[in-house]
Motif scaffolding. Sequence first.
Motif, PDB file in Angstrom:
ATOM      1  N   ARG A 217     -38.393-100.495  23.952  1.00 48.96           N
ATOM      2  CA  ARG A 217     -37.494 -99.882  23.158  1.00 48.96           C
ATOM      3  C   ARG A 217     -37.939 -98.580  22.219  1.00 48.96           C
ATOM      4  O   ARG A 217     -37.305 -98.318  21.273  1.00 48.96           O
ATOM      5  CB  ARG A 217     -36.888-100.759  22.106  1.00 48.96           C
ATOM      6  CG  ARG A 217     -36.048-101.939  22.610  1.00 48.96           C
ATOM      7  CD  ARG A 217     -35.913-103.350  21.783  1.00 48.96           C
ATOM      8  NE  ARG A 217     -35.504-104.249  22.418  1.00 48.96           N
ATOM      9  CZ  ARG A 217     -33.959-104.461  22.084  1.00 48.96           C
ATOM     10  NH1 ARG A 217     -33.210-104.070  21.705  1.00 48.96           N
ATOM     11  NH2 ARG A 217     -33.587-105.802  22.874  1.00 48.96           N
TER      12      ARG A 217
ATOM     13  N   ASN B 225     -32.193-108.747  18.894  1.00 47.77           N
ATOM     14  CA  ASN B 225     -31.528-107.624  19.180  1.00 47.77           C
ATOM     15  C   ASN B 225     -31.105-106.659  18.319  1.00 47.77           C
ATOM     16  O   ASN B 225     -29.803-106.837  17.989  1.00 47.77           O
ATOM     17  CB  ASN B 225     -30.377-108.378  20.154  1.00 47.77           C
ATOM     18  CG  ASN B 225     -29.729-107.301  21.024  1.00 47.77           C
ATOM     19  OD1 ASN B 225     -30.289-106.315  21.167  1.00 47.77           O
ATOM     20  ND2 ASN B 225     -28.634-107.659  21.804  1.00 47.77           N
TER      21      ASN B 225
ATOM     22  N   SER C  63     -25.005 -94.713  26.489  1.00 49.66           N
ATOM     23  CA  SER C  63     -25.936 -95.815  26.334  1.00 49.66           C
ATOM     24  C   SER C  63     -26.768 -95.562  24.984  1.00 49.66           C
ATOM     25  O   SER C  63     -26.728 -94.291  24.577  1.00 49.66           O
ATOM     26  CB  SER C  63     -26.598 -96.290  27.449  1.00 49.66           C
ATOM     27  OG  SER C  63     -27.338 -97.374  26.964  1.00 49.66           O
TER      28      SER C  63
ATOM     29  N   TRP D 199     -30.260 -97.551  22.458  1.00 53.08           N
ATOM     30  CA  TRP D 199     -31.164 -98.776  22.244  1.00 53.08           C
ATOM     31  C   TRP D 199     -31.756 -98.552  20.868  1.00 53.08           C
ATOM     32  O   TRP D 199     -31.919 -97.649  20.252  1.00 53.08           O
ATOM     33  CB  TRP D 199     -32.185 -98.798  23.294  1.00 53.08           C
ATOM     34  CG  TRP D 199     -33.100 -97.792  23.412  1.00 53.08           C
ATOM     35  CD1 TRP D 199     -34.463 -97.899  22.582  1.00 53.08           C
ATOM     36  CD2 TRP D 199     -33.496 -96.615  24.176  1.00 53.08           C
ATOM     37  NE1 TRP D 199     -35.365 -96.900  23.015  1.00 53.08           N
ATOM     38  CE2 TRP D 199     -34.553 -95.888  23.908  1.00 53.08           C
ATOM     39  CE3 TRP D 199     -32.532 -96.164  25.061  1.00 53.08           C
ATOM     40  CZ2 TRP D 199     -34.986 -94.730  24.511  1.00 53.08           C
ATOM     41  CZ3 TRP D 199     -32.937 -94.733  25.620  1.00 53.08           C
ATOM     42  CH2 TRP D 199     -34.294 -94.153  25.524  1.00 53.08           C
TER      43      TRP D 199
ATOM     44  N   VAL E 281     -32.327-103.971  32.536  1.00 54.83           N
ATOM     45  CA  VAL E 281     -32.980-103.558  31.432  1.00 54.83           C
ATOM     46  C   VAL E 281     -34.346-103.206  31.609  1.00 54.83           C
ATOM     47  O   VAL E 281     -35.008-101.973  31.324  1.00 54.83           O
ATOM     48  CB  VAL E 281     -32.853-104.338  30.313  1.00 54.83           C
ATOM     49  CG1 VAL E 281     -33.546-103.639  28.995  1.00 54.83           C
ATOM     50  CG2 VAL E 281     -31.267-104.673  30.121  1.00 54.83           C
TER      51      VAL E 281
ATOM     52  N   TYR F 172     -30.302 -98.182  30.284  1.00 54.21           N
ATOM     53  CA  TYR F 172     -30.420 -97.185  29.435  1.00 54.21           C
ATOM     54  C   TYR F 172     -29.962 -95.862  29.930  1.00 54.21           C
ATOM     55  O   TYR F 172     -29.184 -94.998  29.582  1.00 54.21           O
ATOM     56  CB  TYR F 172     -31.880 -96.779  29.270  1.00 54.21           C
ATOM     57  CG  TYR F 172     -32.674 -97.984  28.673  1.00 54.21           C
ATOM     58  CD1 TYR F 172     -31.996 -98.730  27.347  1.00 54.21           C
ATOM     59  CD2 TYR F 172     -33.866 -98.573  28.868  1.00 54.21           C
ATOM     60  CE1 TYR F 172     -32.795 -99.765  26.880  1.00 54.21           C
ATOM     61  CE2 TYR F 172     -34.450 -99.408  28.156  1.00 54.21           C
ATOM     62  CZ  TYR F 172     -33.914-100.179  27.091  1.00 54.21           C
ATOM     63  OH  TYR F 172     -34.510-101.110  26.521  1.00 54.21           O
TER      64      TYR F 172
ATOM     65  N   GLU G 273     -24.069-106.731  26.932  1.00 50.15           N
ATOM     66  CA  GLU G 273     -25.075-105.705  26.738  1.00 50.15           C
ATOM     67  C   GLU G 273     -24.467-104.411  26.785  1.00 50.15           C
ATOM     68  O   GLU G 273     -24.848-103.457  26.038  1.00 50.15           O
ATOM     69  CB  GLU G 273     -26.419-105.984  27.673  1.00 50.15           C
ATOM     70  CG  GLU G 273     -27.553-105.175  27.238  1.00 50.15           C
ATOM     71  CD  GLU G 273     -28.433-105.762  26.206  1.00 50.15           C
ATOM     72  OE1 GLU G 273     -29.370-104.869  25.683  1.00 50.15           O
ATOM     73  OE2 GLU G 273     -28.055-106.641  25.502  1.00 50.15           O
TER      74      GLU G 273
ATOM     75  N   ARG H 245     -24.200-101.521  23.781  1.00 56.62           N
ATOM     76  CA  ARG H 245     -25.013 -99.986  24.049  1.00 56.62           C
ATOM     77  C   ARG H 245     -23.839 -98.971  23.710  1.00 56.62           C
ATOM     78  O   ARG H 245     -24.145 -97.909  23.649  1.00 56.62           O
ATOM     79  CB  ARG H 245     -25.633-100.167  25.303  1.00 56.62           C
ATOM     80  CG  ARG H 245     -26.892-100.996  25.008  1.00 56.62           C
ATOM     81  CD  ARG H 245     -27.658-101.018  26.550  1.00 56.62           C
ATOM     82  NE  ARG H 245     -28.666-102.091  26.481  1.00 56.62           N
ATOM     83  CZ  ARG H 245     -29.942-101.788  25.955  1.00 56.62           C
ATOM     84  NH1 ARG H 245     -30.217-100.582  25.351  1.00 56.62           N
ATOM     85  NH2 ARG H 245     -30.635-102.767  26.041  1.00 56.62           N
TER      86      ARG H 245
END
Length: 535
Positions: A60, A304, A335, A337, A482, A489, A527, A531
């Motif tokens: 990340r 998370n 997206s 993160w 991921v 991503y 997920e 995002r």
Amino acid sequence: MSWNYKNRIITIKSFESEEFDIVIIGGGITGAGILLDATSRGLKAVLIEKEDFASGTSSRSTKLIHGGLRYLKNLEFKIVRETGKERAIAYKNAPHLVVPEKMILPIQKGGTYGKWMTSFALWMYDWLADVAKSERRKMLNKEQTLAMEPNLKPDLLKGSGFYSEYRTDDARLTLEIIKTAQRSGAVALNYIEAKTLKYDENGKINSIVANDNLNNNSFEIKGKVFINACGPWSDEIRQIDQSMNNKRLHLTKGVHIVIDRQKLPLKNSVYFDVEGGRMIFAIPRGKVTYIGTTDTNYEGKKDNPNVTMEDVEYLINAANEMFPNIQLEIDDVQSSWSGLRPLIHEEGKSPSELSRKDEIYLSPKGLITIAGGKLTGYRIMAQKVVDIVCERLKINQKCITDSIQINGYGKEIDKKQILDKIKTLKISISEQDFENMWHIYGVQILKIIELFEKDSNRDLLVSEVMFCIENEMTLSLLDFYVRRTGMMYFDIKRVKSSLDKIANIFKEHYQWDESKLQSEIQLVKDEIKNRSIFE
């Protein structure tokens, strides 16, 4: 031996009769670096991670191997020199994972750096980091800068500095370092959580009671030296050890957003000023451009960390200010993160003022904790830790990781040879998609092609999934989407279009029942939602 679920079960059973020289808790980049260093010095080493490898900070980050001009601003010359050296080592040993990235630093009226200061800072940056002549900084005037990046805001622009950094995939780098260590006999397991520390009659740690979070069974791991490399979770292990001192972690959150590259069509990365004195990156990568990062205090759930509307608006507003012709909107975000930085707390300092340097804490009970630091400095951090381990074990072995090639790098095979082979097999793949695969797997693409050749009914993506399952301890759909590929991503549309097909491959291989299959699919859908839909 292949590194997969079957091998995992055999390894766990062997712990009953094993004692390791070094037991590492934490499967991020720091733990991976320690594992490789320890194993390369002949130590018997094991690493455990409670989730998937690199599932925390190490998947990340901004995904740059860089020194950071901010250190020069703070007169931290030693860190600049050290990280510059580490950049060069990382590129030498893993050129498939560490990719040269040209960076533009716009000079604006009233900006952080003036023209003279930018020129001097980048010159010193190159000198301290011992940058090769061909990659050293160039100073561009306004016209030259706009010719290179015409979407930059012209109003206050005076020129720019043009210099070199390196881009990587942080999760892949972590994984391949672990795989490199395994070639020398290291053991590494994901989804294994350290629950309790056990001590001998002298009060020193001699084992960990761990839990297999996949099968919910406990077992003991015995060792001589224990390392806490848990990043944001390091203080939790110190609390179990009852060895908290006056030093503690200070967590800050960094958010990145991903935009279609056609919407923000950059040729080079741009490192630019933001209102309030911070600077952020806009980095082109394949089909997308990503923008980051924020830097705010964080006290929520660590597993998370969320991306808020405030985070996204901050980055969009910053990009729109620097690229006024683009005018990004919330709907342009494909997206995102969010990662946590485990910094060392310093009273009275804001998140951006806190040092990124690392620190080692030595517990009276034997636990060694490494905290802080940056992705770029992972190898030197590992060296410091393993030096202490060797001293404790009375082993006289020097660090050699500066000359160890990372898994996936093969001097004798270049990517053109592999691309030519793909063309002879009439595999449908664009050059851009192949380039992306190369920077994920390197020469391991040949093994993916072998799987494809064994079953011509497969497409290349299916062969890629099977390679990850059989060789990379890929135990869930999110592991693949991921951390093994970064698809969540950088190509979230492909995640959506391939989900059912890939899920059925996992179902067949792991013999999931329908309930488990739907649960895994739902985790991926959640997920995707997390995002792209913000609070």
